[in-house]
Design a protein around this motif. Structure first.
Motif, short mmCIF file in Angstrom:
data_model
loop_
_atom_site.label_atom_id
_atom_site.label_comp_id
_atom_site.label_asym_id
_atom_site.label_seq_id
_atom_site.Cartn_x
_atom_site.Cartn_y
_atom_site.Cartn_z
N THR A 114 0.81 -1.21 0.00
CA THR A 114 0.00 0.00 0.00
C THR A 114 0.85 1.28 0.00
O THR A 114 2.07 1.24 -0.20
CB THR A 114 -0.96 0.00 1.20
OG1 THR A 114 -0.19 -0.03 2.41
CG2 THR A 114 -1.90 -1.20 1.17
N ASP A 115 0.20 2.37 0.26
CA ASP A 115 0.73 3.73 0.18
C ASP A 115 2.10 3.95 0.82
O ASP A 115 2.92 4.67 0.28
CB ASP A 115 -0.31 4.67 0.83
CG ASP A 115 -0.06 6.12 0.56
OD1 ASP A 115 -0.31 6.57 -0.57
OD2 ASP A 115 0.39 6.83 1.48
N GLU A 164 -7.92 0.20 0.01
CA GLU A 164 -8.55 -0.80 -0.85
C GLU A 164 -8.25 -0.60 -2.34
O GLU A 164 -8.13 -1.58 -3.07
CB GLU A 164 -10.04 -0.88 -0.58
CG GLU A 164 -10.32 -1.58 0.73
CD GLU A 164 -11.79 -1.74 1.05
OE1 GLU A 164 -12.65 -1.29 0.25
OE2 GLU A 164 -12.08 -2.32 2.11
N PRO A 165 -8.07 0.64 -2.84
CA PRO A 165 -7.68 0.77 -4.25
C PRO A 165 -6.37 0.06 -4.59
O PRO A 165 -6.13 -0.29 -5.75
CB PRO A 165 -7.55 2.29 -4.44
CG PRO A 165 -8.47 2.87 -3.41
CD PRO A 165 -8.36 1.94 -2.23
N PHE A 166 -5.54 -0.19 -3.60
CA PHE A 166 -4.27 -0.86 -3.85
C PHE A 166 -4.45 -2.33 -4.22
O PHE A 166 -3.55 -2.93 -4.79
CB PHE A 166 -3.33 -0.71 -2.65
CG PHE A 166 -2.68 0.64 -2.59
CD1 PHE A 166 -1.49 0.89 -3.27
CD2 PHE A 166 -3.26 1.67 -1.88
CE1 PHE A 166 -0.89 2.14 -3.23
CE2 PHE A 166 -2.68 2.92 -1.83
CZ PHE A 166 -1.49 3.16 -2.51
N GLU A 224 -6.51 -3.43 -6.52
CA GLU A 224 -6.54 -3.39 -7.98
C GLU A 224 -5.20 -2.94 -8.53
O GLU A 224 -4.72 -3.47 -9.54
CB GLU A 224 -7.66 -2.43 -8.45
CG GLU A 224 -7.84 -2.39 -9.97
CD GLU A 224 -6.87 -1.44 -10.68
OE1 GLU A 224 -6.48 -1.75 -11.82
OE2 GLU A 224 -6.47 -0.41 -10.10
N ILE A 225 -4.57 -1.98 -7.89
CA ILE A 225 -3.27 -1.47 -8.34
C ILE A 225 -2.23 -2.57 -8.33
O ILE A 225 -1.48 -2.75 -9.30
CB ILE A 225 -2.83 -0.27 -7.48
CG1 ILE A 225 -3.73 0.94 -7.77
CG2 ILE A 225 -1.36 0.07 -7.71
CD1 ILE A 225 -3.60 2.07 -6.76
N ARG A 230 -3.02 -5.13 -11.15
CA ARG A 230 -2.75 -4.60 -12.49
C ARG A 230 -1.26 -4.43 -12.76
O ARG A 230 -0.73 -4.88 -13.78
CB ARG A 230 -3.48 -3.26 -12.67
CG ARG A 230 -3.26 -2.62 -14.03
CD ARG A 230 -4.21 -1.47 -14.29
NE ARG A 230 -4.37 -0.56 -13.19
CZ ARG A 230 -3.64 0.57 -13.02
NH1 ARG A 230 -2.69 0.88 -13.88
NH2 ARG A 230 -3.88 1.35 -12.00
N GLU A 256 -9.71 0.41 4.77
CA GLU A 256 -10.58 0.92 3.71
C GLU A 256 -9.89 1.93 2.80
O GLU A 256 -10.04 1.88 1.58
CB GLU A 256 -11.83 1.54 4.32
CG GLU A 256 -12.86 1.95 3.30
CD GLU A 256 -14.13 2.47 3.93
OE1 GLU A 256 -14.84 3.22 3.25
OE2 GLU A 256 -14.42 2.13 5.10
N GLN A 257 -9.10 2.83 3.37
CA GLN A 257 -8.46 3.86 2.54
C GLN A 257 -7.43 3.28 1.58
O GLN A 257 -7.04 3.93 0.62
CB GLN A 257 -7.83 4.96 3.40
CG GLN A 257 -6.56 4.56 4.13
CD GLN A 257 -6.80 4.06 5.55
OE1 GLN A 257 -7.85 3.52 5.88
NE2 GLN A 257 -5.81 4.26 6.41
N ASP A 274 -5.09 -9.14 2.11
CA ASP A 274 -6.16 -8.48 1.36
C ASP A 274 -7.44 -8.32 2.18
O ASP A 274 -8.13 -7.32 2.06
CB ASP A 274 -6.43 -9.18 0.03
CG ASP A 274 -6.91 -10.61 0.17
OD1 ASP A 274 -6.91 -11.18 1.28
OD2 ASP A 274 -7.28 -11.20 -0.87
#
Length: 108
Positions: free
Chosen positions: A6-7, A66-68, A70-71, A74, A63-64, A58
């Protein structure tokens, strides 16, 4: 289940996690790492190795971040495998405590 980077990894790219991965599921981009969900065997040995706490299961991803999910899925198809530790990015110490780093990153 798989794990996700993540971030906190962005603009740091510490690779302590890579050394302990038994299946080489980490992929390397210019500014951070991702985990290939098709290769990850859910062993979780990478989680405690990450010095910036960037890796989550996973199902435990905040929650903040969660876009990771898909990242990681991909970009793991586009980036090369990394299987040995390398030096972190030169400015890693400056970035390691910053948050919301995804906003400034070009993901193509």
């Amino acid at each position: 289940m798989t794990h996700v980077v993540t971030d906190a990894c962005i603009k740091c790219k510490y690779t302590d996690c890579v050394d302990v991965c038994p299946v080489d599921c980490f992929k390397q981009g210019p500014d951070f790492l991702v985990i290939d969900p098709d290769e990850c065997i859910d062993c979780a040995v990478c989680i405690p190795e990450c010095p910036v706490n960037a890796i989550y299961a996973d199902t435990d991803t905040p929650e903040q971040f969660e876009p990771f999910l898909e990242i990681n899925a991909r970009l793991s198809k586009l980036w090369p495998t990394i299987s040995k530790r390398i030096a972190p990015l030169p400015d890693a110490e400056l970035w390691k405590d910053k948050t919301n780093k995804l906003a400034g990153l070009d993901l193509g």
